[in-house]
Design a protein around this motif. Sequence first.
Motif, PDB file in Angstrom:
ATOM      1  N   ALA A 162       0.841  -1.191   0.000  1.00 42.53           N
ATOM      2  CA  ALA A 162       0.000   0.000   0.000  1.00 42.53           C
ATOM      3  C   ALA A 162       0.879   1.245   0.000  1.00 42.53           C
ATOM      4  O   ALA A 162       1.857   1.318   0.728  1.00 42.53           O
ATOM      5  CB  ALA A 162      -0.914   0.001   1.219  1.00 42.53           C
ATOM      6  N   GLY A 163       0.531   2.193  -0.854  1.00 44.78           N
ATOM      7  CA  GLY A 163       1.238   3.465  -0.872  1.00 44.78           C
ATOM      8  C   GLY A 163       2.607   3.406  -1.515  1.00 44.78           C
ATOM      9  O   GLY A 163       3.327   4.389  -1.491  1.00 44.78           O
ATOM     10  N   GLU A 164       2.960   2.266  -2.100  1.00 43.15           N
ATOM     11  CA  GLU A 164       4.302   2.140  -2.669  1.00 43.15           C
ATOM     12  C   GLU A 164       4.281   2.248  -4.192  1.00 43.15           C
ATOM     13  O   GLU A 164       3.265   2.021  -4.834  1.00 43.15           O
ATOM     14  CB  GLU A 164       4.911   0.785  -2.283  1.00 43.15           C
ATOM     15  N   ILE A 165       5.433   2.617  -4.735  1.00 42.67           N
ATOM     16  CA  ILE A 165       5.622   2.582  -6.171  1.00 42.67           C
ATOM     17  C   ILE A 165       6.665   1.508  -6.447  1.00 42.67           C
ATOM     18  O   ILE A 165       7.833   1.659  -6.085  1.00 42.67           O
ATOM     19  CB  ILE A 165       6.096   3.944  -6.713  1.00 42.67           C
TER      20      ILE A 165
ATOM     21  N   ASP B 149       9.074  -1.129  -8.622  1.00 45.00           N
ATOM     22  CA  ASP B 149       9.851  -1.126  -9.866  1.00 45.00           C
ATOM     23  C   ASP B 149       9.231  -2.135 -10.820  1.00 45.00           C
ATOM     24  O   ASP B 149       8.866  -3.232 -10.418  1.00 45.00           O
ATOM     25  CB  ASP B 149      11.309  -1.535  -9.591  1.00 45.00           C
ATOM     26  N   ALA B 150       9.148  -1.734 -12.076  1.00 47.98           N
ATOM     27  CA  ALA B 150       8.554  -2.631 -13.071  1.00 47.98           C
ATOM     28  C   ALA B 150       9.287  -3.968 -13.084  1.00 47.98           C
ATOM     29  O   ALA B 150       8.689  -5.022 -13.267  1.00 47.98           O
ATOM     30  CB  ALA B 150       8.597  -1.985 -14.449  1.00 47.98           C
ATOM     31  N   GLY B 151      10.602  -3.897 -12.871  1.00 52.90           N
ATOM     32  CA  GLY B 151      11.397  -5.111 -12.909  1.00 52.90           C
ATOM     33  C   GLY B 151      11.056  -6.098 -11.804  1.00 52.90           C
ATOM     34  O   GLY B 151      11.380  -7.277 -11.899  1.00 52.90           O
ATOM     35  N   ASP B 152      10.412  -5.610 -10.755  1.00 48.82           N
ATOM     36  CA  ASP B 152      10.068  -6.494  -9.642  1.00 48.82           C
ATOM     37  C   ASP B 152       8.783  -7.269  -9.894  1.00 48.82           C
ATOM     38  O   ASP B 152       8.455  -8.207  -9.162  1.00 48.82           O
ATOM     39  CB  ASP B 152       9.904  -5.682  -8.350  1.00 48.82           C
ATOM     40  N   LEU B 153       8.039  -6.845 -10.910  1.00 49.60           N
ATOM     41  CA  LEU B 153       6.765  -7.506 -11.180  1.00 49.60           C
ATOM     42  C   LEU B 153       6.983  -8.740 -12.058  1.00 49.60           C
ATOM     43  O   LEU B 153       7.861  -8.719 -12.918  1.00 49.60           O
ATOM     44  CB  LEU B 153       5.808  -6.538 -11.883  1.00 49.60           C
ATOM     45  N   PRO B 154       6.208  -9.780 -11.907  1.00 50.41           N
ATOM     46  CA  PRO B 154       5.180  -9.908 -10.873  1.00 50.41           C
ATOM     47  C   PRO B 154       5.773 -10.197  -9.494  1.00 50.41           C
ATOM     48  O   PRO B 154       6.755 -10.912  -9.385  1.00 50.41           O
ATOM     49  CB  PRO B 154       4.360 -11.104 -11.348  1.00 50.41           C
ATOM     50  N   VAL B 155       5.151  -9.628  -8.478  1.00 48.25           N
ATOM     51  CA  VAL B 155       5.498  -9.948  -7.095  1.00 48.25           C
ATOM     52  C   VAL B 155       4.542 -11.039  -6.641  1.00 48.25           C
ATOM     53  O   VAL B 155       3.335 -10.924  -6.859  1.00 48.25           O
ATOM     54  CB  VAL B 155       5.334  -8.708  -6.190  1.00 48.25           C
ATOM     55  N   ALA B 156       5.072 -12.096  -6.068  1.00 46.30           N
ATOM     56  CA  ALA B 156       4.227 -13.228  -5.675  1.00 46.30           C
ATOM     57  C   ALA B 156       4.494 -13.605  -4.227  1.00 46.30           C
ATOM     58  O   ALA B 156       5.621 -13.914  -3.864  1.00 46.30           O
ATOM     59  CB  ALA B 156       4.501 -14.413  -6.602  1.00 46.30           C
ATOM     60  N   TYR B 157       3.451 -13.550  -3.416  1.00 48.61           N
ATOM     61  CA  TYR B 157       3.579 -13.884  -1.996  1.00 48.61           C
ATOM     62  C   TYR B 157       2.669 -15.042  -1.630  1.00 48.61           C
ATOM     63  O   TYR B 157       1.552 -15.153  -2.143  1.00 48.61           O
ATOM     64  CB  TYR B 157       3.165 -12.692  -1.123  1.00 48.61           C
ATOM     65  N   THR B 158       3.155 -15.850  -0.725  1.00 52.49           N
ATOM     66  CA  THR B 158       2.284 -16.859  -0.149  1.00 52.49           C
ATOM     67  C   THR B 158       2.445 -16.813   1.351  1.00 52.49           C
ATOM     68  O   THR B 158       3.518 -16.462   1.859  1.00 52.49           O
ATOM     69  CB  THR B 158       2.596 -18.276  -0.680  1.00 52.49           C
TER      70      THR B 158
ATOM     71  N   ALA C 205      -1.331   1.380  -4.653  1.00 56.62           N
ATOM     72  CA  ALA C 205      -0.191   0.511  -4.985  1.00 56.62           C
ATOM     73  C   ALA C 205       0.090   0.659  -6.469  1.00 56.62           C
ATOM     74  O   ALA C 205      -0.745   0.323  -7.301  1.00 56.62           O
ATOM     75  CB  ALA C 205      -0.522  -0.944  -4.653  1.00 56.62           C
ATOM     76  N   ARG C 206       1.256   1.194  -6.794  1.00 57.84           N
ATOM     77  CA  ARG C 206       1.559   1.502  -8.188  1.00 57.84           C
ATOM     78  C   ARG C 206       2.901   0.933  -8.624  1.00 57.84           C
ATOM     79  O   ARG C 206       3.659   0.412  -7.809  1.00 57.84           O
ATOM     80  CB  ARG C 206       1.559   3.022  -8.371  1.00 57.84           C
ATOM     81  N   PHE C 207       3.181   1.054  -9.892  1.00 56.00           N
ATOM     82  CA  PHE C 207       4.501   0.679 -10.398  1.00 56.00           C
ATOM     83  C   PHE C 207       4.864   1.663 -11.487  1.00 56.00           C
ATOM     84  O   PHE C 207       3.999   2.354 -12.022  1.00 56.00           O
ATOM     85  CB  PHE C 207       4.487  -0.758 -10.937  1.00 56.00           C
ATOM     86  N   ARG C 208       6.153   1.749 -11.778  1.00 54.38           N
ATOM     87  CA  ARG C 208       6.618   2.647 -12.824  1.00 54.38           C
ATOM     88  C   ARG C 208       7.025   1.797 -14.019  1.00 54.38           C
ATOM     89  O   ARG C 208       8.020   1.075 -13.953  1.00 54.38           O
ATOM     90  CB  ARG C 208       7.808   3.461 -12.303  1.00 54.38           C
ATOM     91  N   PRO C 209       6.234   1.859 -15.110  1.00 51.45           N
ATOM     92  CA  PRO C 209       6.489   0.974 -16.263  1.00 51.45           C
ATOM     93  C   PRO C 209       7.914   1.128 -16.799  1.00 51.45           C
ATOM     94  O   PRO C 209       8.566   0.141 -17.096  1.00 51.45           O
ATOM     95  CB  PRO C 209       5.467   1.442 -17.295  1.00 51.45           C
ATOM     96  N   ALA C 210       8.378   2.358 -16.925  1.00 53.00           N
ATOM     97  CA  ALA C 210       9.744   2.602 -17.374  1.00 53.00           C
ATOM     98  C   ALA C 210      10.267   3.777 -16.553  1.00 53.00           C
ATOM     99  O   ALA C 210       9.475   4.550 -16.016  1.00 53.00           O
ATOM    100  CB  ALA C 210       9.764   2.924 -18.866  1.00 53.00           C
ATOM    101  N   PRO C 211      11.585   3.921 -16.466  1.00 50.44           N
ATOM    102  CA  PRO C 211      12.174   4.922 -15.564  1.00 50.44           C
ATOM    103  C   PRO C 211      11.554   6.320 -15.645  1.00 50.44           C
ATOM    104  O   PRO C 211      11.390   6.973 -14.638  1.00 50.44           O
ATOM    105  CB  PRO C 211      13.638   4.946 -15.990  1.00 50.44           C
TER     106      PRO C 211
END
Length: 441
Positions: A255-258, A260-269, A380-386
């Motif tokens: 929540a509230g974070e941006i 990095d595109a490179g980190d996606l997909p983030v997968a948690y269990t 919760a966001r991400f930056r597609p490119a720098p």
Amino acid sequence: MLDLRTVTERLDETRAALARRGFTDAPALDRLGALAVARRDAIVDVEALRHRRNVASEAMAQVADKRSAEFAARRDELRAVGAEIKALEARQSEAERELTDLLARIPNLPDESVPSGSGEADNVELRVFGERPRFPHEPRDHVDLGVGLGILDFERAAKLSGARFVVLRGLGARLERALIQLMLDLHVDEHGYTEMWVPTLVKDTALHGTGQLPKFAADLFRIAKDAQWEREAEAGGHELFLIPTAEVPLTNLHAGEILDAGDLPVAYTAYTACFRSEAGSYGKDTRGMIRQHQFDKVELVRFVRPDDALAELERLTGHAEAVLQRLGLCYRVVELCAGDLGFSSKKTYDLEVWLPGQNAYREISSCSWFGDFQARRLKARFRPAPDDKPQLVHTLNGSGLAVGRTLVAILEQYQLPDGSVRVPPALRPYLGGLDTLRPPG
RNA sequence: GGAGAGGUGGCCGAGUGGUCGAAGGCAACCGCUUGCUAAGCGGUCGUGCGGUGUAGAGCUGUACCGGGGGUUCGAAUCCCCCCCUCUCCGCCA
């Protein structure tokens, strides 16, 4: 939460999409449009005034003599502006408050690919895995089997906590633990999830983030420690809720974070206990451990790029299915129709395991794609490119699996005529090689 | 629970009423340079919400210094409430 701009610009489309899932609150949608206009007008007015004040204030800073008549005159004039700004701000925040309240209660739009329909009966069976076991006898349900094996104890659970709780004894407790272990190992080692351990008590903001609040407070257990805490909660201070699913803490992690595109997909269990008051379900599934106030679940959560979302849903669903397949349990995959979709979901596949004792398929996992609905609430966001602007991520989650119901399914599908139960081969290493659960004596 | 300290931009860290969206440094990005050895020089370098618009460019306004409220013509700076973090004490698995 839906995007205000999109909703108001494409009101008819939104109305139609919501109607598919049975949400037909026309007044709410109309009100939304009117409020959006009122909000914008208030913003334009208040910002124009603030601009005037800023310019004038700057000029005042230049006046050398703060005790001059000129300074006093300007100050008096600006005093009135200040009051006016305050009034307009109140108007704006009132419109915004009503707007978000309204918006927070409007469900997500079903994806185009979701079949139409009004309820459970219209869900579409996509595929069946495995074969329903055949028995030379009348199959028993998990209550008879579990009590007979001495591993389920509902009476003592009631003594401790009332209805809708269970005590697992001996191999029952161990079986539960073994299932958790097997599921986590599978998701971490073979599906690439990061294992997490998270709080099961969360703030109301977290529940807003995933969409359980404000609409479904009745399904939650709320923690009020004492009268003083209760008062502080009223005042916006302490207030904690038991999580109904690990989806809440896991999804709120970013929540509230941006990202990095490179980190996606983030997968948690994560494995957690889950708590549901199920206020509206009296009389449903009162027997056995199908519907409990407390149950264990291994959850899967993914943060993905919007472009990948649909493929990601298939992937996630596959991960949940892998558990059932590993355990050799017969199940089917059902796509929920628009009318049966959860509040925050755009598209959902339910995995339903076959329960011989009920002669029915029962939900054991629900895998959903939420689009940017949760992400907007969570920010919760991400930056597609720098150099790109941040964009909302898409979130998905699914049970992988509900542990209690998995235990139920194993008891019922692997039962033998004498009331003993075979242990699925994949589970045996987790039970010290045990191959059969046998009744005592 | 008690006492104290503190929460500022991706990070570190200045800033005690006006010229502060905020010095400086690091990281990052772009360009240049390249015999001062993962170096040097210059530039760029936040987010939201509005307006405008050749409309995911550009221009412009406004807000944001943990959250909320207040004082003031004006608040990152002063006051109040809340949340969180750290240190010490108490309690505790």
